[in-house]
Enzyme design. Structure first.
Site, PDB file in Angstrom:
ATOM      1  N   HIS A   1      16.601  -5.765  -2.033  1.00 48.84           N
ATOM      2  CA  HIS A   1      15.663  -6.805  -1.794  1.00 48.84           C
ATOM      3  C   HIS A   1      15.737  -7.337  -0.224  1.00 48.84           C
ATOM      4  O   HIS A   1      15.067  -8.533  -0.109  1.00 48.84           O
ATOM      5  CB  HIS A   1      15.931  -8.117  -2.685  1.00 48.84           C
ATOM      6  CG  HIS A   1      16.160  -7.743  -4.151  1.00 48.84           C
ATOM      7  ND1 HIS A   1      17.444  -7.555  -4.918  1.00 48.84           N
ATOM      8  CD2 HIS A   1      15.250  -7.390  -5.140  1.00 48.84           C
ATOM      9  CE1 HIS A   1      17.206  -7.292  -6.141  1.00 48.84           C
ATOM     10  NE2 HIS A   1      16.142  -7.202  -6.194  1.00 48.84           N
TER      11      HIS A   1
ATOM     12  N   SER B   1      10.483  -6.382 -11.034  1.00 51.18           N
ATOM     13  CA  SER B   1       9.679  -5.051 -10.859  1.00 51.18           C
ATOM     14  C   SER B   1       9.900  -4.796  -9.190  1.00 51.18           C
ATOM     15  O   SER B   1      10.496  -5.423  -8.464  1.00 51.18           O
ATOM     16  CB  SER B   1       8.218  -5.286 -11.058  1.00 51.18           C
ATOM     17  OG  SER B   1       8.008  -5.537 -12.486  1.00 51.18           O
ATOM     18  N   GLY B   2       9.269  -3.497  -8.816  1.00 50.43           N
ATOM     19  CA  GLY B   2       9.159  -3.313  -7.432  1.00 50.43           C
ATOM     20  C   GLY B   2      10.331  -2.275  -7.389  1.00 50.43           C
ATOM     21  O   GLY B   2      10.486  -1.781  -6.037  1.00 50.43           O
ATOM     22  N   HIS B   3      10.957  -1.813  -8.256  1.00 50.52           N
ATOM     23  CA  HIS B   3      12.028  -0.877  -8.071  1.00 50.52           C
ATOM     24  C   HIS B   3      11.671   0.497  -8.725  1.00 50.52           C
ATOM     25  O   HIS B   3      12.736   1.325  -8.962  1.00 50.52           O
ATOM     26  CB  HIS B   3      13.432  -1.088  -8.320  1.00 50.52           C
ATOM     27  CG  HIS B   3      13.802  -2.687  -8.033  1.00 50.52           C
ATOM     28  ND1 HIS B   3      14.015  -2.794  -6.364  1.00 50.52           N
ATOM     29  CD2 HIS B   3      14.068  -4.002  -8.314  1.00 50.52           C
ATOM     30  CE1 HIS B   3      14.131  -3.876  -6.145  1.00 50.52           C
ATOM     31  NE2 HIS B   3      14.404  -4.496  -7.180  1.00 50.52           N
TER      32      HIS B   3
END
Length: 333
Positions: free
Chosen positions: A218, A54-56
């Site tokens: 990242h 996640s985070g994208h």
């Protein structure tokens, strides 16, 4: 850390709960919110699965929907999902024609997707894999197998999704997805760090007057850190590396994706595309399809990436095909 959240440990699951409440087009299986799938899989079609940290958003799960992907295993922020989650997604989306995995070139994802494929084989499900490696800044020519998969995987999803929707076999869907992979290049530039909720502070730093060409999504190191330059100069640096590997000549046609990394206004992305378009024009090439916005982010990182796909008679209609997902819609060109 200024973020709209409750307990940072619940960040991913509460995000997913919001998605399921907002979009009935997708659901989850095995009572695990991190096993996201289309609500109504199409019978007889090759299934296409992806997965990643996640985070994208909208990468990876945002491309699950009509004529694109059928399922996605969702990991924690910048963390790989488990092999068991991938396996559950695989079982659900298999409609008897086999399943294609498309995901980025990251060690944890490779290990877990390989394990999921082995579990699927025990179930009698044929699985093939295409691993995105479009980030030209992450390794040199000749060692493309070391390159990271970033925003350019969007074009691989689109090609594979259209091929599967057309009823092609698993072998053909895989071939066309791999052809798209081989013909896309991406390079990015970062202007700031991002904050992982469970960490609570910036994971690295970029000076107020600095930029880093080629930084990973990242925070992986890029080609080099320099003083911030005018937008045209930044694009010229980036596209010189793209053209070195993906030559553009008179009459060639391309699809271009200018992607914001989470903290860049769309106005700035259009300024970047303006220069990209001028460079193609100067070479006598045509930018036939254009997408500008957020397609593969890194939380709130300021920065952008440029992905370029060289079109041909096979890839063009696949990229032009209509799709509809909760995060992305495209009406046939």
């Amino acid at each position: 850390m200024k973020k709209f959240l409750n307990d940072p440990a619940n960040f991913v699951d509460e995000m997913l709960e919001g998605i399921y409440r907002a979009h009935s087009q997708v659901t989850y299986v095995n009572d695990d919110k991190r096993c996201l799938v289309v609500a109504k899989p199409k019978a007889g079609k090759v299934g296409i699965a992806t997965g990643g940290g996640s985070g994208h958003l909208p990468l990876f799960l945002g491309y699950v929907g009509d004529n694109m992907l059928d399922g996605c295993a969702v990991g924690g922020v910048f963390q790989s999902p488990s092999a068991d989650q991938m396996h559950e997604v695989t079982k659900y989306i298999d409609q008897g024609a086999g399943v294609l995995y498309i995901y980025g070139n990251y060690t944890g994802d490779i290990i877990n997707f390989d394990m999921a494929a082995e579990l699927a084989d025990i179930d009698g499900i044929t699985v093939k894999q295409v691993i995105g490696n479009d980030d030209i800044a992450s390794s040199v020519v000749g060692e493309e197998h070391k390159r990271r998969g970033v925003a350019g995987i969007f074009f691989v999803y689109k090609a594979a999704g259209a091929a599967a929707a057309n009823g092609l076999s698993l072998d053909e869907v895989t071939r066309l997805a791999d052809k798209a992979r081989a013909n896309v290049r991406t390079i990015g530039v970062a202007l700031s760090s991002c904050v992982v909720p469970e960490i609570g502070h910036a994971t690295f730093s970029v000076g107020e007057d600095e930029m880093e060409i080629g930084m990973g999504i990242h925070g992986e190191p890029g080609i080099g850190r320099t003083k911030l330059a005018p937008a045209d100069d930044v694009v010229d640096q980036m596209m010189a590396r793209v053209f070195a590997e993906l030559p553009a000549g008179e009459g060639d046609e391309f699809a271009v994706l200018v992607n914001g990394l989470g903290g860049t206004p769309k106005e700035e992305l259009y300024i970047l595309f303006r220069r990209v378009s001028q460079l193609f024009e100067a070479k006598g090439s045509k930018v036939k399809y254009v997408w500008i916005g957020e397609f593969a982010t890194a939380m709130e990182m300021a920065g952008a990436s440029i992905s370029v796909l060289k079109l041909d008679a096979e890839l063009d209609p696949l990229i032009a095909a209509a799709v509809n997902t909760p995060f992305f819609a495209h009406y046939k060109a």
